[in-house]
Design an enzyme around this catalytic site. Structure first.
Site, short mmCIF file in Angstrom:
data_model
loop_
_atom_site.label_atom_id
_atom_site.label_comp_id
_atom_site.label_asym_id
_atom_site.label_seq_id
_atom_site.Cartn_x
_atom_site.Cartn_y
_atom_site.Cartn_z
N HIS A 93 0.84 -1.21 0.00
CA HIS A 93 0.00 0.00 0.00
C HIS A 93 0.87 1.26 0.00
O HIS A 93 0.59 2.22 -0.72
CB HIS A 93 -0.90 0.04 1.25
CG HIS A 93 -1.93 -1.04 1.34
ND1 HIS A 93 -2.00 -1.91 2.41
CD2 HIS A 93 -2.95 -1.40 0.51
CE1 HIS A 93 -3.02 -2.74 2.25
NE2 HIS A 93 -3.60 -2.47 1.10
N ARG A 109 -1.92 -6.19 -8.13
CA ARG A 109 -0.78 -7.04 -7.82
C ARG A 109 -0.57 -8.07 -8.92
O ARG A 109 0.44 -8.11 -9.58
CB ARG A 109 -1.00 -7.77 -6.49
CG ARG A 109 -0.76 -6.89 -5.29
CD ARG A 109 -1.39 -7.44 -4.07
NE ARG A 109 -2.84 -7.34 -4.17
CZ ARG A 109 -3.66 -7.51 -3.15
NH1 ARG A 109 -3.20 -7.83 -1.99
NH2 ARG A 109 -4.95 -7.36 -3.33
N SER A 111 -2.75 -7.80 3.14
CA SER A 111 -2.97 -7.60 4.58
C SER A 111 -3.37 -8.93 5.21
O SER A 111 -2.97 -9.26 6.33
CB SER A 111 -4.10 -6.58 4.81
OG SER A 111 -3.77 -5.37 4.22
P1 ADP Z 1 -9.61 -4.53 -0.21
O1 ADP Z 1 -10.12 -4.72 1.17
O2 ADP Z 1 -10.55 -3.87 -1.16
O3 ADP Z 1 -8.89 -5.73 -0.80
P2 ADP Z 1 -7.09 -3.47 0.57
O4 ADP Z 1 -7.03 -2.56 1.71
O5 ADP Z 1 -6.51 -4.82 0.77
O6 ADP Z 1 -8.52 -3.43 -0.05
O7 ADP Z 1 -6.33 -2.82 -0.64
C1 ADP Z 1 -6.68 -1.56 -1.17
C2 ADP Z 1 -6.08 -1.44 -2.55
O8 ADP Z 1 -4.69 -1.67 -2.45
C3 ADP Z 1 -6.59 -2.45 -3.55
O9 ADP Z 1 -6.61 -1.83 -4.82
C4 ADP Z 1 -5.55 -3.54 -3.55
O10 ADP Z 1 -5.48 -4.21 -4.78
C5 ADP Z 1 -4.32 -2.71 -3.32
N1 ADP Z 1 -3.26 -3.49 -2.70
C6 ADP Z 1 -3.30 -4.28 -1.61
N2 ADP Z 1 -2.11 -4.84 -1.34
C7 ADP Z 1 -1.27 -4.41 -2.31
C8 ADP Z 1 0.09 -4.67 -2.65
N3 ADP Z 1 0.85 -5.52 -1.95
N4 ADP Z 1 0.60 -4.05 -3.72
C9 ADP Z 1 -0.17 -3.24 -4.46
N5 ADP Z 1 -1.45 -2.96 -4.24
C10 ADP Z 1 -2.01 -3.54 -3.18
#
Ligand code: ADP
Length: 167
Positions: A19, A92, A130
Site C-alpha cells: 500500500h 498485484r 494484509s
Molecule cells: P480490499 O479490502 O478492497 O482488498 P485493501 O485494503 O486490501 O482493499 O487494498 C486496497 C487497494 O490496495 C486495492 O486496490 C488492492 O489491490 C491494493 N493493494 C493491496 N495490497 C497491495 C500490494 N501488496 N501491492 C499493491 N497494491 C495492493
C-alpha cells in the site's frame, strides 16, 4: 495551477509496504492522495477504523500531501465529496484483475465522470496482502520488510492481547 487529488480506498487492515508503495507512486502523478479507510469492511477487521487510520497517519507524519479519512457508503460519492473524480487502486497479479475490473466498471456506471487509475507495485510486494500478513503474525512468523516497523509492532501487540483475552 489546479491541485489534483486522488482517493485511494481500501480496508488497510493493516497497511502494508505494498500500500505504501502505491501511495508513493500515486504522489508522482497526483498532488494529494486521500487514503480512504473503509469503516465497515465485510470481513471482521483485526484493527478498528481508528487504529487503521492512525497507523497510516503515523507512517506519513509530516507529509501534508497524504491525508487519511474514514469512509462508508458509495466510493464515487466519497470521491466527489473530496473534490476529486479519480480513484487509485493497486494491481498485484492477474488474480486482482477480475474484482478490480468489476468494481471500476460499476463505479463508472454509478458516476460516469469518475475514473479509476491502476498502479502496479514493486514486484517484491506483488504477493503481499494484509490478509497474509495477519495470518503470518497470528502464527508467530516474522513480517519484517513486509510492513512498516510500527505496523509490525502494533500487529504483535494486538495478537498478544487477543490471545490473552481468549485464555
Ligand atoms: P480490499 O479490502 O478492497 O482488498 P485493501 O485494503 O486490501 O482493499 O487494498 C486496497 C487497494 O490496495 C486495492 O486496490 C488492492 O489491490 C491494493 N493493494 C493491496 N495490497 C497491495 C500490494 N501488496 N501491492 C499493491 N497494491 C495492493
Amino acid at each position: 495551477m489546479m491541485v489534483r487529488p486522488a482517493v485511494y480506498p481500501g480496508s488497510f487492515d493493516p497497511i502494508t509496504n505494498g500500500h505504501v508503495d502505491i501511495i508513493e507512486r500515486g504522489l508522482k502523478v497526483f498532488d494529494r492522495i486521500i487514503v480512504a479507510v473503509l469503516e465497515n469492511p465485510k470481513k471482521d477487521p483485526l484493527f478498528t477504523t481508528k487504529e487503521r487510520m492512525r497507523m497510516i497517519q503515523d507512517i506519513f507524519a509530516g507529509q501534508k500531501e497524504v491525508e487519511v479519512r474514514a469512509f462508508d457508503g458509495l466510493l464515487v460519492d466519497f470521491a466527489r465529496s473530496q473534490g476529486t473524480n479519480v480513484v487509485v487502486r493497486g494491481l498485484r497479479a492477474i488474480s486482482d484483475f477480475e474484482y478490480e475490473f468489476q468494481m471500476a466498471l460499476m463505479n463508472r456506471n454509478l458516476d460516469p465522470g469518475v475514473e479509476t487509475f491502476f498502479m502496479m507495485p514493486n514486484v517484491k510486494y506483488s504477493f503481499l496482502s494484509s490478509n497474509m500478513v495477519r495470518e503470518v503474525v497470528t502464527l508467530g512468523g516474522p513480517v519484517e520488510g513486509l510492513v512498516p516497523e510500527l505496523v509490525a509492532r502494533r500487529l504483535r501487540d494486538k495478537i498478544k492481547r487477543r490471545k490473552k483475552a481468549k485464555n
